[in-house]
Design an enzyme around this catalytic site. Structure first.
Site, PDB file in Angstrom:
ATOM      1  N   THR A 137      43.885  41.185  37.952  1.00 40.45           N
ATOM      2  CA  THR A 137      43.122  41.934  37.117  1.00 40.45           C
ATOM      3  C   THR A 137      42.391  41.148  36.234  1.00 40.45           C
ATOM      4  O   THR A 137      41.302  41.415  35.803  1.00 40.45           O
ATOM      5  CB  THR A 137      44.234  42.638  36.317  1.00 40.45           C
ATOM      6  N   CYS A 138      42.789  39.726  35.942  1.00 41.18           N
ATOM      7  CA  CYS A 138      42.140  38.909  35.287  1.00 41.18           C
ATOM      8  C   CYS A 138      40.682  38.542  35.788  1.00 41.18           C
ATOM      9  O   CYS A 138      39.746  38.122  35.247  1.00 41.18           O
ATOM     10  CB  CYS A 138      43.072  37.605  34.782  1.00 41.18           C
ATOM     11  N   SER A 139      40.829  38.215  36.992  1.00 44.59           N
ATOM     12  CA  SER A 139      39.629  37.828  37.645  1.00 44.59           C
ATOM     13  C   SER A 139      38.701  38.850  38.116  1.00 44.59           C
ATOM     14  O   SER A 139      37.481  38.700  38.313  1.00 44.59           O
ATOM     15  CB  SER A 139      40.105  37.038  39.128  1.00 44.59           C
TER      16      SER A 139
END
Length: 233
Positions: free
Chosen positions: A102-104
């Site tokens: 999700t962060c990337s």
């Protein structure tokens, strides 16, 4: 004809589980914005849900801490919270981990995409904080071709994250993340927290670049309503 200043009826943001709505209207102008709820929703499946109450809150001054990063020349630099926020409007957002899905795929790229729009709204600095070492953050920046519009800051020992009460212990998660930062996004003006959107576990429901852009519009509108327009005749 003498210049007239429209008067507005103004309503604030509710704390219900429905969309947060803020609006202002007059006989000539009407504005309405809907914001996503900041109540916690189900966590991302990659992380164990953790119900955490942060120490920091809206209206608080951020504690001092030192973060690190590699500059465009590949030199290791440090920046204090004062460096990042004093006499500035700053967005700090945190992720549970560099290179995580999700962060990337969503969180960081969203701020890269919206960086120019946010800066057009008066935001001076946009920075991503993660409990990862500076080398990992450097590699993540290169992997996503982030550029210089968003700073990637290492809170390697978690000192800043713990100081604001946003740490979460994922030691029993098979991914092996250990103690990391809860996901959040905050708008800080001269060191004071103006907007704080906290997520539960690895959820991604209220801390996106779009959410923060909406809040900058709302805050601009609130200032406009309070002071009155200067360009309408």
């Amino acid at each position: 004809m003498a210049a007239t200043t429209p008067s507005f009826a103004f309503s604030g943001i509710s704390s219900s589980s429905k969309l947060h709505r803020i609006s202002a209207s007059s006989s000539s102008y009407s504005y309405s914005y809907s914001l996503r709820p900041i109540t916690p929703l189900r966590a991302h499946s990659s992380f164990k849900s953790a119900q955490i109450a942060a120490t920091i809150s809206v209206g608080d001054k951020l504690p001092e801490a030192t973060l690190s990063y590699f500059d465009s020349e590949g030199e290791l630099q440090t920046a204090t919270i004062s460096d990042l926020t004093k006499s500035k409007k700053t967005i700090l957002f945190a992720v549970p981990g560099a290179f995580t899905p999700t962060c990337s795929q969503k969180h960081l790229p969203g701020f890269v995409e919206k960086a120019e729009e946010l800066k057009a709204k008066g935001v001076n600095t946009i920075a991503c904080v993660s409990v990862n070492d500076a080398f990992v953050m450097k590699a993540w920046k290169a992997d996503l071709n982030v550029g210089d519009n968003v700073l990637l800051l290492s809170d390697g020992n978690g000192d800043f994250t713990k100081a604001i009460g946003c740490e979460m212990d994922l030691s029993d998660n098979p991914i092996g993340l250990g103690v990391r930062s809860r996901r959040y996004a905050m708008l800080v003006e001269d060191g004071i927290v103006k907007v704080l959107n906290l997520e539960e576990g690895g959820a991604f429901t209220a801390s996106s670049a779009e959410d923060m852009l909406a809040y900058t519009v709302v805050l601009d509108l609130a200032i406009y309503v309070k002071s009155g327009p200067s360009v309408f005749g």
